[in-house]
Design a protein around this motif. Sequence first.
Motif, PDB file in Angstrom:
ATOM      1  N   LEU A   9       0.626  -0.667   0.384  1.00 19.33           N
ATOM      2  CA  LEU A   9       0.008  -0.278   0.136  1.00 19.33           C
ATOM      3  C   LEU A   9       0.754   0.734  -0.401  1.00 19.33           C
ATOM      4  N   VAL A  10       1.703   0.811   1.151  1.00 17.16           N
ATOM      5  CA  VAL A  10       2.852   2.225   1.005  1.00 17.16           C
ATOM      6  C   VAL A  10       3.271   2.704  -0.285  1.00 17.16           C
ATOM      7  N   SER A  11       3.882   1.640  -1.261  1.00 19.60           N
ATOM      8  CA  SER A  11       4.752   1.672  -2.268  1.00 19.60           C
ATOM      9  C   SER A  11       3.526   2.026  -3.389  1.00 19.60           C
ATOM     10  N   ALA A  12       3.218   1.709  -3.655  1.00 18.74           N
ATOM     11  CA  ALA A  12       1.346   1.846  -4.299  1.00 18.74           C
ATOM     12  C   ALA A  12       1.404   3.155  -4.036  1.00 18.74           C
ATOM     13  N   ALA A  13       1.195   3.975  -3.008  1.00 15.73           N
ATOM     14  CA  ALA A  13       0.421   5.190  -2.888  1.00 15.73           C
ATOM     15  C   ALA A  13       1.976   6.071  -3.355  1.00 15.73           C
ATOM     16  N   ARG A  14       3.441   6.011  -2.727  1.00 19.93           N
ATOM     17  CA  ARG A  14       4.880   6.510  -3.592  1.00 19.93           C
ATOM     18  C   ARG A  14       4.593   6.819  -4.847  1.00 19.93           C
ATOM     19  N   ALA A  15       4.159   4.995  -5.155  1.00 16.19           N
ATOM     20  CA  ALA A  15       4.436   5.344  -6.446  1.00 16.19           C
ATOM     21  C   ALA A  15       3.623   6.170  -7.274  1.00 16.19           C
ATOM     22  N   SER A  16       2.659   6.779  -7.174  1.00 12.31           N
ATOM     23  CA  SER A  16       1.307   6.992  -7.697  1.00 12.31           C
ATOM     24  C   SER A  16       1.252   8.427  -7.368  1.00 12.31           C
ATOM     25  N   HIS A  18       0.562   9.745  -4.376  1.00 10.40           N
ATOM     26  CA  HIS A  18      -1.096   9.576  -3.697  1.00 10.40           C
ATOM     27  C   HIS A  18      -0.137   8.997  -2.357  1.00 10.40           C
ATOM     28  N   GLY A  19      -1.516   9.573  -0.628  1.00  9.51           N
ATOM     29  CA  GLY A  19      -1.188   9.387  -0.029  1.00  9.51           C
ATOM     30  C   GLY A  19      -1.510   7.871   0.693  1.00  9.51           C
ATOM     31  N   VAL A  20      -1.292   7.336   1.832  1.00  9.88           N
ATOM     32  CA  VAL A  20      -2.194   6.454   2.545  1.00  9.88           C
ATOM     33  C   VAL A  20      -2.647   6.681   3.383  1.00  9.88           C
ATOM     34  N   ALA A  21      -3.735   6.610   4.167  1.00  5.89           N
ATOM     35  CA  ALA A  21      -3.564   6.580   5.541  1.00  5.89           C
ATOM     36  C   ALA A  21      -4.537   5.822   6.380  1.00  5.89           C
ATOM     37  N   ALA A  22      -3.261   5.607   7.606  1.00  2.96           N
ATOM     38  CA  ALA A  22      -2.941   5.271   8.595  1.00  2.96           C
ATOM     39  C   ALA A  22      -4.197   5.350   9.943  1.00  2.96           C
ATOM     40  N   PHE A  23      -5.006   4.698  10.116  1.00  2.27           N
ATOM     41  CA  PHE A  23      -6.057   4.802  11.354  1.00  2.27           C
ATOM     42  C   PHE A  23      -5.725   3.481  12.882  1.00  2.27           C
ATOM     43  N   ASN A  24      -4.805   4.538  13.572  1.00  2.00           N
ATOM     44  CA  ASN A  24      -5.279   4.144  15.443  1.00  2.00           C
ATOM     45  C   ASN A  24      -6.635   3.064  15.204  1.00  2.00           C
ATOM     46  N   VAL A  25      -6.235   2.088  15.745  1.00  2.00           N
ATOM     47  CA  VAL A  25      -7.497   0.837  16.041  1.00  2.00           C
ATOM     48  C   VAL A  25      -6.930   0.887  17.545  1.00  2.00           C
ATOM     49  N   ILE A  26      -8.154   1.136  18.798  1.00  2.00           N
ATOM     50  CA  ILE A  26      -8.276   1.214  20.208  1.00  2.00           C
ATOM     51  C   ILE A  26      -9.018   0.165  20.404  1.00  2.00           C
ATOM     52  N   THR A  27     -10.844  -0.447  19.965  1.00  2.00           N
ATOM     53  CA  THR A  27     -11.564  -0.649  20.568  1.00  2.00           C
ATOM     54  C   THR A  27     -11.681  -1.362  18.806  1.00  2.00           C
ATOM     55  N   LEU A  28     -12.996  -2.323  18.848  1.00  4.23           N
ATOM     56  CA  LEU A  28     -13.437  -3.654  17.996  1.00  4.23           C
ATOM     57  C   LEU A  28     -13.714  -1.995  16.366  1.00  4.23           C
ATOM     58  N   GLY A 223       5.845  15.195  -0.309  1.00  2.00           N
ATOM     59  CA  GLY A 223       6.746  13.987  -0.500  1.00  2.00           C
ATOM     60  C   GLY A 223       5.907  13.205   0.533  1.00  2.00           C
ATOM     61  N   MET A 224       5.340  13.626   1.585  1.00  2.00           N
ATOM     62  CA  MET A 224       4.925  12.808   2.434  1.00  2.00           C
ATOM     63  C   MET A 224       4.105  10.931   2.164  1.00  2.00           C
ATOM     64  N   THR A 225       4.000  10.170   2.357  1.00  2.00           N
ATOM     65  CA  THR A 225       3.106   9.356   1.942  1.00  2.00           C
ATOM     66  C   THR A 225       2.051   8.718   2.449  1.00  2.00           C
ATOM     67  N   LYS A 226       2.835   7.654   3.866  1.00  2.00           N
ATOM     68  CA  LYS A 226       1.615   7.749   5.042  1.00  2.00           C
ATOM     69  C   LYS A 226       1.917   8.232   6.160  1.00  2.00           C
ATOM     70  N   LEU A 272     -11.347  12.499   6.101  1.00  2.00           N
ATOM     71  CA  LEU A 272     -10.133  11.770   6.115  1.00  2.00           C
ATOM     72  C   LEU A 272      -9.286  12.020   4.956  1.00  2.00           C
ATOM     73  N   LEU A 273      -9.998  10.366   4.669  1.00  2.00           N
ATOM     74  CA  LEU A 273      -9.318   9.665   3.148  1.00  2.00           C
ATOM     75  C   LEU A 273      -9.093  10.051   1.632  1.00  2.00           C
ATOM     76  N   LYS A 274     -10.439  10.812   1.679  1.00  2.00           N
ATOM     77  CA  LYS A 274     -10.280  11.491   0.643  1.00  2.00           C
ATOM     78  C   LYS A 274      -9.160  12.764   0.295  1.00  2.00           C
ATOM     79  N   VAL A 275      -8.842  13.004   1.555  1.00  2.00           N
ATOM     80  CA  VAL A 275      -8.456  14.168   1.910  1.00  2.00           C
ATOM     81  C   VAL A 275      -7.104  14.078   1.294  1.00  2.00           C
ATOM     82  N   ILE A 276      -6.541  12.954   1.769  1.00  2.00           N
ATOM     83  CA  ILE A 276      -5.367  12.122   1.406  1.00  2.00           C
ATOM     84  C   ILE A 276      -4.985  11.325   0.865  1.00  2.00           C
ATOM     85  N   ALA A 277      -5.924  10.435   0.284  1.00  2.00           N
ATOM     86  CA  ALA A 277      -5.989   9.090  -0.666  1.00  2.00           C
ATOM     87  C   ALA A 277      -6.140   9.495  -1.409  1.00  2.00           C
ATOM     88  N   ALA A 278      -7.143  10.290  -2.068  1.00  2.00           N
ATOM     89  CA  ALA A 278      -8.082   9.851  -3.380  1.00  2.00           C
ATOM     90  C   ALA A 278      -7.688  11.351  -3.870  1.00  2.00           C
TER      91      ALA A 278
END
Length: 278
Positions: A9-16, A18-28, A223-226, A272-278
Amino acid sequence: MPAAPTAELVSAARASGHGVAAFNVITLEHAEAIASAAEQTGLPVILQISENAVKFHGGRPEPLIAATTAIACGAKVPVAVHLDHINSEDLLRAGVAAGVTSVMFDACALPYAENVEVTARITAWAHERGVWVESELGEVGGKDGAHAPGVRTDPGEAAAFIAATGVDALAVAVGSSHAMTERTAELDFDLITRLRAGVGVPLVLHGSSGVPDGDLRRAVTAGMTKINIGTALNVAFTAAVRDHLVAEPAVVDPRRYFRPARAAMTSTVAHLLKVIAA
Protein backbone atom coordinates in the motif's frame (compact mmCIF):
# COMPACT_ATOMS: atom_id res chain seq x y z
CA MET A 1 -9.50 -11.27 0.67
CA PRO A 2 -6.37 -11.57 2.84
CA ALA A 3 -5.07 -8.51 4.65
CA ALA A 4 -3.01 -6.34 2.32
CA PRO A 5 0.71 -5.91 3.08
CA THR A 6 1.49 -2.43 4.37
CA ALA A 7 4.57 -2.43 2.13
CA GLU A 8 2.44 -2.76 -0.99
CA LEU A 9 0.00 0.00 0.00
CA VAL A 10 2.80 2.41 0.88
CA SER A 11 4.83 1.61 -2.24
CA ALA A 12 1.82 2.06 -4.52
CA ALA A 13 0.90 5.38 -2.89
CA ARG A 14 4.46 6.70 -3.19
CA ALA A 15 4.74 5.64 -6.82
CA SER A 16 1.49 7.39 -7.72
CA GLY A 17 2.17 10.55 -5.73
CA HIS A 18 -0.75 9.93 -3.38
CA GLY A 19 -0.91 9.39 0.35
CA VAL A 20 -2.11 6.32 2.23
CA ALA A 21 -3.88 6.88 5.53
CA ALA A 22 -3.17 4.81 8.65
CA PHE A 23 -5.67 4.99 11.52
CA ASN A 24 -5.18 3.79 15.08
CA VAL A 25 -7.36 0.95 16.38
CA ILE A 26 -8.31 0.93 20.07
CA THR A 27 -11.65 -0.87 20.08
CA LEU A 28 -13.41 -3.20 17.66
CA GLU A 29 -15.61 -0.24 16.73
CA HIS A 30 -12.53 1.69 15.57
CA ALA A 31 -11.52 -1.10 13.20
CA GLU A 32 -15.08 -1.52 11.91
CA ALA A 33 -15.43 2.21 11.29
CA ILE A 34 -12.11 2.48 9.45
CA ALA A 35 -12.81 -0.50 7.20
CA SER A 36 -16.36 0.69 6.50
CA ALA A 37 -15.10 4.13 5.47
CA ALA A 38 -12.48 2.54 3.21
CA GLU A 39 -15.21 0.54 1.49
CA GLN A 40 -17.43 3.62 1.13
CA THR A 41 -14.66 5.61 -0.52
CA GLY A 42 -13.09 2.71 -2.43
CA LEU A 43 -9.68 3.63 -1.02
CA PRO A 44 -7.07 1.44 0.70
CA VAL A 45 -6.27 1.97 4.37
CA ILE A 46 -3.96 0.79 7.14
CA LEU A 47 -5.28 -0.33 10.54
CA GLN A 48 -2.67 0.42 13.21
CA ILE A 49 -2.35 -1.23 16.63
CA SER A 50 -0.09 0.63 19.04
CA GLU A 51 1.75 -0.65 22.06
CA ASN A 52 -0.50 1.56 24.20
CA ALA A 53 -3.60 -0.08 22.70
CA VAL A 54 -2.19 -3.52 23.50
CA LYS A 55 -1.52 -2.41 27.09
CA PHE A 56 -5.12 -1.18 27.33
CA HIS A 57 -6.31 -4.66 26.36
CA GLY A 58 -4.27 -6.38 29.05
CA GLY A 59 -0.89 -6.62 27.36
CA ARG A 60 -1.68 -9.55 25.06
CA PRO A 61 -1.55 -8.52 21.39
CA GLU A 62 -3.10 -11.68 19.91
CA PRO A 63 -6.83 -10.94 20.53
CA LEU A 64 -6.68 -7.40 19.14
CA ILE A 65 -4.54 -8.47 16.17
CA ALA A 66 -6.89 -11.38 15.42
CA ALA A 67 -10.00 -9.19 15.51
CA THR A 68 -8.42 -6.40 13.48
CA THR A 69 -7.05 -8.83 10.92
CA ALA A 70 -10.47 -10.48 10.57
CA ILE A 71 -11.99 -7.10 9.74
CA ALA A 72 -9.19 -6.36 7.26
CA CYS A 73 -9.68 -9.71 5.55
CA GLY A 74 -13.42 -9.16 5.26
CA ALA A 75 -13.13 -5.75 3.60
CA LYS A 76 -13.89 -5.23 -0.09
CA VAL A 77 -10.87 -2.95 -0.52
CA PRO A 78 -7.20 -3.46 0.44
CA VAL A 79 -6.76 -3.09 4.21
CA ALA A 80 -3.46 -3.66 5.99
CA VAL A 81 -2.73 -4.35 9.67
CA HIS A 82 0.32 -2.67 11.20
CA LEU A 83 1.94 -2.42 14.65
CA ASP A 84 2.58 1.21 15.62
CA HIS A 85 5.00 2.78 18.13
CA ILE A 86 6.34 -0.50 19.43
CA ASN A 87 9.10 -0.18 22.03
CA SER A 88 9.03 -3.73 23.38
CA GLU A 89 10.96 -6.37 21.48
CA ASP A 90 8.86 -9.06 23.15
CA LEU A 91 5.70 -7.39 21.83
CA LEU A 92 7.24 -7.15 18.37
CA ARG A 93 8.01 -10.87 18.35
CA ALA A 94 4.52 -11.72 19.61
CA GLY A 95 2.92 -9.50 16.97
CA VAL A 96 4.90 -11.07 14.15
CA ALA A 97 4.06 -14.54 15.48
CA ALA A 98 0.39 -13.47 15.41
CA GLY A 99 0.67 -12.65 11.71
CA VAL A 100 1.45 -8.94 11.47
CA THR A 101 3.81 -8.18 8.57
CA SER A 102 4.76 -4.56 9.30
CA VAL A 103 5.84 -2.59 12.36
CA MET A 104 6.88 0.86 13.43
CA PHE A 105 9.64 0.19 15.97
CA ASP A 106 10.18 3.31 18.03
CA ALA A 107 13.67 3.84 19.46
CA CYS A 108 13.76 7.60 18.83
CA ALA A 109 13.90 8.42 22.55
CA LEU A 110 17.37 6.87 22.68
CA PRO A 111 20.53 8.82 21.83
CA TYR A 112 21.21 8.76 18.09
CA ALA A 113 23.92 6.08 18.19
CA GLU A 114 21.77 3.77 20.32
CA ASN A 115 18.75 4.42 18.09
CA VAL A 116 20.83 3.34 15.09
CA GLU A 117 22.15 0.22 16.84
CA VAL A 118 18.77 -0.96 18.13
CA THR A 119 16.89 -0.11 14.93
CA ALA A 120 19.46 -1.85 12.71
CA ARG A 121 19.27 -5.00 14.83
CA ILE A 122 15.45 -5.00 14.88
CA THR A 123 15.28 -4.33 11.13
CA ALA A 124 17.63 -7.22 10.34
CA TRP A 125 15.53 -9.55 12.50
CA ALA A 126 12.29 -8.32 10.90
CA HIS A 127 13.57 -8.55 7.33
CA GLU A 128 14.60 -12.16 7.89
CA ARG A 129 10.89 -12.79 8.53
CA GLY A 130 9.53 -10.68 5.69
CA VAL A 131 8.40 -7.87 8.00
CA TRP A 132 8.42 -4.24 6.76
CA VAL A 133 9.91 -1.75 9.23
CA GLU A 134 9.18 1.91 9.90
CA SER A 135 11.22 3.91 12.40
CA GLU A 136 11.38 7.49 13.65
CA LEU A 137 14.07 10.15 13.68
CA GLY A 138 13.56 13.47 15.40
CA GLU A 139 10.94 14.22 18.02
CA VAL A 140 7.35 14.54 16.87
CA GLY A 141 6.27 15.43 20.41
CA GLY A 142 2.99 15.04 22.24
CA LYS A 143 3.38 11.47 23.50
CA ASP A 144 3.17 11.14 27.30
CA GLY A 145 2.70 14.87 27.59
CA ALA A 146 6.09 15.72 26.01
CA HIS A 147 5.95 18.43 23.39
CA ALA A 148 9.10 19.72 21.76
CA PRO A 149 8.37 22.45 19.20
CA GLY A 150 11.34 23.26 17.02
CA VAL A 151 12.84 19.78 17.11
CA ARG A 152 13.05 18.69 13.49
CA THR A 153 14.55 15.81 11.51
CA ASP A 154 17.78 16.75 9.76
CA PRO A 155 17.86 15.53 6.12
CA GLY A 156 21.53 14.58 6.21
CA GLU A 157 21.14 12.67 9.44
CA ALA A 158 18.03 10.99 8.04
CA ALA A 159 19.93 9.73 4.99
CA ALA A 160 22.73 8.41 7.19
CA PHE A 161 20.23 6.77 9.54
CA ILE A 162 18.48 4.94 6.70
CA ALA A 163 21.79 3.75 5.26
CA ALA A 164 22.91 2.48 8.68
CA THR A 165 19.67 0.75 9.66
CA GLY A 166 18.06 -0.47 6.43
CA VAL A 167 14.58 0.64 7.47
CA ASP A 168 11.79 0.66 4.89
CA ALA A 169 10.11 3.94 5.91
CA LEU A 170 10.93 6.87 8.16
CA ALA A 171 8.67 8.91 10.41
CA VAL A 172 10.01 12.45 10.54
CA ALA A 173 9.51 15.47 12.77
CA VAL A 174 8.30 18.34 10.59
CA GLY A 175 5.99 20.28 12.92
CA SER A 176 3.12 17.96 13.85
CA SER A 177 2.48 16.64 17.36
CA HIS A 178 0.72 13.60 18.77
CA ALA A 179 -2.62 13.86 20.60
CA MET A 180 -3.68 17.26 19.23
CA THR A 181 -7.42 17.89 19.50
CA GLU A 182 -7.30 21.15 17.53
CA ARG A 183 -6.07 21.33 13.94
CA THR A 184 -3.49 24.06 14.45
CA ALA A 185 -0.21 22.28 13.64
CA GLU A 186 2.12 24.20 11.32
CA LEU A 187 4.19 21.95 9.08
CA ASP A 188 7.57 22.82 7.60
CA PHE A 189 6.90 22.08 3.92
CA ASP A 190 10.37 23.11 2.81
CA LEU A 191 11.83 20.53 5.20
CA ILE A 192 9.43 17.87 3.87
CA THR A 193 10.60 18.62 0.32
CA ARG A 194 14.26 18.39 1.34
CA LEU A 195 13.70 15.14 3.24
CA ARG A 196 11.87 13.65 0.26
CA ALA A 197 14.76 14.59 -2.03
CA GLY A 198 17.42 13.38 0.37
CA VAL A 199 16.15 9.96 1.47
CA GLY A 200 15.25 6.90 -0.56
CA VAL A 201 12.37 5.56 1.51
CA PRO A 202 8.75 6.68 2.05
CA LEU A 203 8.21 9.39 4.65
CA VAL A 204 5.62 9.07 7.41
CA LEU A 205 3.74 11.91 9.10
CA HIS A 206 2.78 11.18 12.70
CA GLY A 207 0.44 13.40 14.72
CA SER A 208 -1.69 14.20 11.69
CA SER A 209 -4.93 14.78 13.62
CA GLY A 210 -3.70 18.30 14.34
CA VAL A 211 -3.02 19.17 10.68
CA PRO A 212 -5.70 21.04 8.66
CA ASP A 213 -7.08 19.40 5.49
CA GLY A 214 -5.31 21.71 3.09
CA ASP A 215 -1.97 21.17 4.80
CA LEU A 216 -2.45 17.39 4.74
CA ARG A 217 -2.88 17.58 0.97
CA ARG A 218 0.12 19.88 0.68
CA ALA A 219 2.22 17.54 2.86
CA VAL A 220 1.49 14.66 0.49
CA THR A 221 2.38 16.79 -2.51
CA ALA A 222 5.61 17.85 -0.81
CA GLY A 223 6.64 14.25 -0.19
CA MET A 224 4.86 12.57 2.73
CA THR A 225 3.37 9.16 1.92
CA LYS A 226 1.99 7.42 5.02
CA ILE A 227 -0.24 9.68 7.12
CA ASN A 228 -0.95 8.51 10.68
CA ILE A 229 -4.17 9.56 12.43
CA GLY A 230 -5.48 8.56 15.86
CA THR A 231 -6.85 11.37 18.01
CA ALA A 232 -9.33 12.60 15.38
CA LEU A 233 -11.21 9.30 15.65
CA ASN A 234 -11.29 9.49 19.44
CA VAL A 235 -12.65 13.04 19.31
CA ALA A 236 -15.49 11.90 17.03
CA PHE A 237 -16.16 8.78 19.13
CA THR A 238 -16.26 10.63 22.44
CA ALA A 239 -18.41 13.49 21.17
CA ALA A 240 -21.02 11.05 19.84
CA VAL A 241 -21.09 9.07 23.10
CA ARG A 242 -21.36 12.24 25.15
CA ASP A 243 -24.18 13.64 23.01
CA HIS A 244 -26.13 10.39 23.21
CA LEU A 245 -25.82 10.07 26.97
CA VAL A 246 -26.80 13.70 27.49
CA ALA A 247 -29.87 13.18 25.31
CA GLU A 248 -30.73 9.82 26.88
CA PRO A 249 -29.20 9.69 30.38
CA ALA A 250 -31.07 6.53 31.35
CA VAL A 251 -29.40 4.41 28.65
CA VAL A 252 -27.22 1.58 29.98
CA ASP A 253 -26.84 -0.61 26.88
CA PRO A 254 -23.48 0.36 25.33
CA ARG A 255 -24.74 -0.67 21.89
CA ARG A 256 -27.06 2.32 21.98
CA TYR A 257 -24.19 4.83 22.20
CA PHE A 258 -21.47 2.81 20.49
CA ARG A 259 -23.55 2.73 17.29
CA PRO A 260 -23.54 6.54 16.80
CA ALA A 261 -19.92 6.64 17.97
CA ARG A 262 -18.92 4.15 15.30
CA ALA A 263 -20.88 6.09 12.69
CA ALA A 264 -19.13 9.32 13.71
CA MET A 265 -15.72 7.68 13.32
CA THR A 266 -16.73 6.27 9.94
CA SER A 267 -17.65 9.75 8.74
CA THR A 268 -14.37 11.19 10.03
CA VAL A 269 -12.29 8.46 8.38
CA ALA A 270 -14.13 8.74 5.06
CA HIS A 271 -13.50 12.49 4.98
CA LEU A 272 -9.80 12.11 5.78
CA LEU A 273 -9.33 9.31 3.27
CA LYS A 274 -10.62 11.60 0.54
CA VAL A 275 -8.26 14.36 1.71
CA ILE A 276 -5.19 12.13 1.87
CA ALA A 277 -5.59 9.33 -0.65
CA ALA A 278 -8.05 10.42 -3.31
